[in-house]
Design a protein around this motif. Structure first.
Motif, PDB file in Angstrom:
ATOM      1  N   LYS A 239      24.210 -47.272  -0.602  1.00  0.00           N
ATOM      2  CA  LYS A 239      24.952 -47.133   0.017  1.00  0.00           C
ATOM      3  C   LYS A 239      25.264 -46.563   1.128  1.00  0.00           C
ATOM      4  CE  LYS A 239      26.810 -46.128  -4.719  1.00  0.00           C
ATOM      5  NZ  LYS A 239      28.429 -44.974  -5.464  1.00  0.00           N
ATOM      6  N   ASN A 240      26.404 -47.564   1.672  1.00  0.00           N
ATOM      7  CA  ASN A 240      26.395 -47.707   3.172  1.00  0.00           C
ATOM      8  C   ASN A 240      26.560 -45.578   4.271  1.00  0.00           C
ATOM      9  OD1 ASN A 240      26.872 -50.115   3.657  1.00  0.00           O
ATOM     10  ND2 ASN A 240      28.761 -50.345   3.602  1.00  0.00           N
ATOM     11  N   PHE A 241      27.231 -45.388   3.228  1.00  0.00           N
ATOM     12  CA  PHE A 241      27.360 -43.832   3.497  1.00  0.00           C
ATOM     13  C   PHE A 241      26.004 -42.781   3.386  1.00  0.00           C
ATOM     14  CE2 PHE A 241      27.756 -43.345  -0.666  1.00  0.00           C
ATOM     15  CZ  PHE A 241      27.788 -41.783  -0.950  1.00  0.00           C
ATOM     16  N   GLN A 242      25.094 -44.153   2.258  1.00  0.00           N
ATOM     17  CA  GLN A 242      23.276 -42.299   2.323  1.00  0.00           C
ATOM     18  C   GLN A 242      23.041 -42.789   3.390  1.00  0.00           C
ATOM     19  OE1 GLN A 242      23.212 -44.211  -1.631  1.00  0.00           O
ATOM     20  NE2 GLN A 242      23.409 -42.250  -2.517  1.00  0.00           N
ATOM     21  N   SER A 243      22.492 -44.808   3.320  1.00  0.00           N
ATOM     22  CA  SER A 243      21.792 -44.952   4.862  1.00  0.00           C
ATOM     23  C   SER A 243      22.216 -44.496   5.647  1.00  0.00           C
ATOM     24  CB  SER A 243      22.409 -46.371   4.562  1.00  0.00           C
ATOM     25  OG  SER A 243      22.121 -47.344   3.903  1.00  0.00           O
ATOM     26  N   THR A 244      23.941 -43.868   6.280  1.00  0.00           N
ATOM     27  CA  THR A 244      24.069 -43.630   7.362  1.00  0.00           C
ATOM     28  C   THR A 244      23.926 -42.454   8.192  1.00  0.00           C
ATOM     29  OG1 THR A 244      26.001 -44.307   7.776  1.00  0.00           O
ATOM     30  CG2 THR A 244      26.544 -43.028   9.547  1.00  0.00           C
ATOM     31  N   ARG A 245      23.645 -41.456   6.684  1.00  0.00           N
ATOM     32  CA  ARG A 245      23.679 -40.054   6.344  1.00  0.00           C
ATOM     33  C   ARG A 245      21.800 -40.201   7.062  1.00  0.00           C
ATOM     34  NH1 ARG A 245      23.139 -38.038   0.838  1.00  0.00           N
ATOM     35  NH2 ARG A 245      21.167 -39.648   1.163  1.00  0.00           N
ATOM     36  N   ASP A 246      21.144 -40.741   6.505  1.00  0.00           N
ATOM     37  CA  ASP A 246      19.628 -40.634   6.456  1.00  0.00           C
ATOM     38  C   ASP A 246      19.315 -40.735   8.217  1.00  0.00           C
ATOM     39  OD1 ASP A 246      20.234 -40.306   3.250  1.00  0.00           O
ATOM     40  OD2 ASP A 246      19.003 -42.345   3.285  1.00  0.00           O
ATOM     41  N   ILE A 247      19.877 -42.259   8.619  1.00  0.00           N
ATOM     42  CA  ILE A 247      20.059 -42.942   9.914  1.00  0.00           C
ATOM     43  C   ILE A 247      19.888 -41.043  10.931  1.00  0.00           C
ATOM     44  CG2 ILE A 247      20.580 -43.867  11.814  1.00  0.00           C
ATOM     45  CD1 ILE A 247      20.957 -46.202   9.423  1.00  0.00           C
ATOM     46  N   GLY A 248      21.179 -40.707  10.111  1.00  0.00           N
ATOM     47  CA  GLY A 248      21.619 -39.517  10.887  1.00  0.00           C
ATOM     48  C   GLY A 248      20.713 -37.841  11.190  1.00  0.00           C
ATOM     49  N   LEU A 249      19.984 -37.834  10.005  1.00  0.00           N
ATOM     50  CA  LEU A 249      19.303 -36.949   9.613  1.00  0.00           C
ATOM     51  C   LEU A 249      17.617 -36.981  10.528  1.00  0.00           C
ATOM     52  CD1 LEU A 249      19.896 -35.606   6.317  1.00  0.00           C
ATOM     53  CD2 LEU A 249      20.704 -34.844   8.509  1.00  0.00           C
ATOM     54  N   MET A 250      17.112 -38.419  10.702  1.00  0.00           N
ATOM     55  CA  MET A 250      16.132 -39.372  11.180  1.00  0.00           C
ATOM     56  C   MET A 250      15.926 -39.246  11.995  1.00  0.00           C
ATOM     57  SD  MET A 250      13.162 -40.261  10.188  1.00  0.00           S
ATOM     58  CE  MET A 250      12.925 -40.659   8.189  1.00  0.00           C
ATOM     59  N   VAL A 251      16.812 -39.694  13.298  1.00  0.00           N
ATOM     60  CA  VAL A 251      17.083 -39.986  14.682  1.00  0.00           C
ATOM     61  C   VAL A 251      16.382 -38.757  15.055  1.00  0.00           C
ATOM     62  CG1 VAL A 251      18.005 -40.532  16.262  1.00  0.00           C
ATOM     63  CG2 VAL A 251      18.529 -41.698  14.397  1.00  0.00           C
ATOM     64  N   PRO A 252      16.909 -37.372  14.164  1.00  0.00           N
ATOM     65  CA  PRO A 252      17.476 -36.067  15.215  1.00  0.00           C
ATOM     66  C   PRO A 252      14.916 -35.695  15.627  1.00  0.00           C
ATOM     67  CG  PRO A 252      19.011 -35.780  14.581  1.00  0.00           C
ATOM     68  CD  PRO A 252      18.259 -38.024  13.947  1.00  0.00           C
ATOM     69  N   ASP A 253      14.550 -35.941  13.999  1.00  0.00           N
ATOM     70  CA  ASP A 253      13.213 -35.962  13.608  1.00  0.00           C
ATOM     71  C   ASP A 253      12.464 -36.668  14.172  1.00  0.00           C
ATOM     72  OD1 ASP A 253      13.978 -34.532  11.741  1.00  0.00           O
ATOM     73  OD2 ASP A 253      14.002 -35.636  10.146  1.00  0.00           O
ATOM     74  N   LEU A 254      12.616 -37.951  15.120  1.00  0.00           N
ATOM     75  CA  LEU A 254      12.101 -38.725  15.698  1.00  0.00           C
ATOM     76  C   LEU A 254      12.525 -38.307  17.770  1.00  0.00           C
ATOM     77  CD1 LEU A 254      12.759 -41.966  14.339  1.00  0.00           C
ATOM     78  CD2 LEU A 254      10.484 -41.441  14.297  1.00  0.00           C
ATOM     79  N   LEU A 255      13.420 -37.917  17.316  1.00  0.00           N
ATOM     80  CA  LEU A 255      13.312 -37.853  18.874  1.00  0.00           C
ATOM     81  C   LEU A 255      12.356 -36.118  19.532  1.00  0.00           C
ATOM     82  CD1 LEU A 255      17.638 -38.564  20.061  1.00  0.00           C
ATOM     83  CD2 LEU A 255      14.958 -39.324  20.537  1.00  0.00           C
ATOM     84  N   HIS A 256      12.440 -35.176  18.408  1.00  0.00           N
ATOM     85  CA  HIS A 256      11.685 -34.163  18.323  1.00  0.00           C
ATOM     86  C   HIS A 256      10.439 -34.332  17.999  1.00  0.00           C
ATOM     87  CE1 HIS A 256      16.091 -31.830  17.486  1.00  0.00           C
ATOM     88  NE2 HIS A 256      14.593 -30.779  17.183  1.00  0.00           N
ATOM     89  N   ILE A 257      10.085 -35.669  18.479  1.00  0.00           N
ATOM     90  CA  ILE A 257       8.262 -36.281  18.861  1.00  0.00           C
ATOM     91  C   ILE A 257       8.394 -36.499  19.725  1.00  0.00           C
ATOM     92  CG2 ILE A 257       6.854 -37.324  18.013  1.00  0.00           C
ATOM     93  CD1 ILE A 257       7.571 -36.843  14.651  1.00  0.00           C
ATOM     94  N   ILE A 258       8.891 -37.459  20.089  1.00  0.00           N
ATOM     95  CA  ILE A 258       9.382 -38.350  20.900  1.00  0.00           C
ATOM     96  C   ILE A 258       9.380 -37.624  22.236  1.00  0.00           C
ATOM     97  CG2 ILE A 258      10.048 -40.897  22.327  1.00  0.00           C
ATOM     98  CD1 ILE A 258      10.560 -41.872  19.324  1.00  0.00           C
ATOM     99  N   ILE A 259       9.921 -36.832  22.941  1.00  0.00           N
ATOM    100  CA  ILE A 259      11.053 -35.846  23.949  1.00  0.00           C
ATOM    101  C   ILE A 259       9.889 -34.803  24.162  1.00  0.00           C
ATOM    102  CG2 ILE A 259      12.132 -34.516  24.867  1.00  0.00           C
ATOM    103  CD1 ILE A 259      15.019 -36.005  23.752  1.00  0.00           C
TER     104      ILE A 259
END
Length: 301
Positions: A239-259
């Motif tokens: 659902k929309n809220f599930q996808s939004t939540r998952d993206i919100g949790l995934m982006v910080p993890d990605l940045l914690h690798i890239i940066i």
């Protein structure tokens, strides 16, 4: 005559020495008072910034996102006619007894579970406050590493989400994902502690510190992808809220690798080394071992 001459000369030397001593003491006192004022300002600012952080997050969560965006169509409650018959009224003392008690903004039952909710709440509030208390002096004195400060800020949502999840686990006594989520929380706190250490420019960048952060977040990305991220986001089954939540949790993890990788790369360039020259073979081997173990534990816990 000769005695008077030496007496005056020695007296002159004494006056000069006393004057120099007094000037030095006054100068030291001045700088000490300046440092003291700076310290007081740091503490006061850190206090208010910490309070602001722990107050604004629930407001943005419930008052803005939930109330205005996610569920703005919820009907208003009639405070005069509504009642609650599952409120133990313990915290009301002799003023009320269980039954159809009138409206209150907050109800809570005096149970062991309520105590657990309170313990988790205090723990997360103090973590947030202490981290701000640590960061404010670094920012004010210009010794903060901005890249790591950015990582701290983007990780506020996952940390807050963890507290809210535990609040609901206990409040609803629904523990299906409790230990799985605890795995993410503990490893996330460990990574945040390392990020806070690197927020201080005076703390040297080391390959093992960077790999520590990258390892934890690589595990998070892999486990979360196998859990629900791919299904909810890429396959579009959430659902929309599930996808939004998952993206919100995934982006910080990605940045914690890239940066962190970028920071280590820049650090290596300053030393005229390549990225892989900064990391030993043992460190790279340990990285793959811990990522593998982390994924296995994360999947089965």
């Amino acid at each position: 005559m000769l005695g008077d001459y030496y007496s005056k000369k020695m007296s002159g030397y004494g006056d000069t020495g006393v004057q120099s001593y007094m000037e030095k003491r006054l100068t030291d006192l001045h700088y000490a008072s300046v440092d003291s004022v700076k310290t007081v300002k740091d503490k006061v600012l850190a206090f208010f910034m910490g309070v602001f952080l722990v107050v604004i997050l629930p407001y943005l969560h419930l008052g803005v996102f939930y109330l205005m965006i996610w569920v703005p169509d919820k009907p208003e409650i009639d405070r005069k006619s509504c009642s609650c018959n599952c409120f133990d009224t313990v915290f009301r003392g002799r003023y009320e007894n269980p039954g159809k008690t009138p409206y209150k903004h907050i109800y809570f039952n005096s149970t062991k579970t309520s105590l657990k909710v309170w313990i988790f709440t205090v723990f997360f509030v103090l973590m947030g406050y202490e981290s701000v208390k640590y960061l404010v002096p670094l920012v004010r004195r210009g010794v903060v590493r901005r890249s790591m400060l950015a990582l701290y800020l983007v990780n506020l949502y996952p940390q807050y989400y963890s507290w809210w999840s535990y609040f609901n686990y206990y409040n609803e006594e629904f523990f299906n994902y409790y230990y799985h989520h605890m795995f993410f929380t503990l490893t996330e706190i460990a990574a945040t502690c390392m990020v806070l250490n690197l927020c201080d420019l005076r703390n040297e960048i080391n390959s093992w510190k960077i790999l520590f952060i990258v390892t934890i977040n690589a595990v998070h990305i892999l486990v979360a992808s196998m859990d629900q991220f791919l299904v909810h986001v890429f396959l579009g089954l959430g659902k929309n809220f599930q996808s939004t939540r998952d993206i919100g949790l995934m982006v910080p993890d990605l940045l914690h690798i890239i940066i962190p990788v970028y920071v280590l790369h820049q650090h290596a360039r300053k030393k005229e080394l390549t990225f892989f020259q900064m990391c030993t073979r043992e460190e790279i081997g340990i990285f793959f071992v811990f990522v593998t173990l982390g994924v296995i534990i994360g999947r089965f816990v």
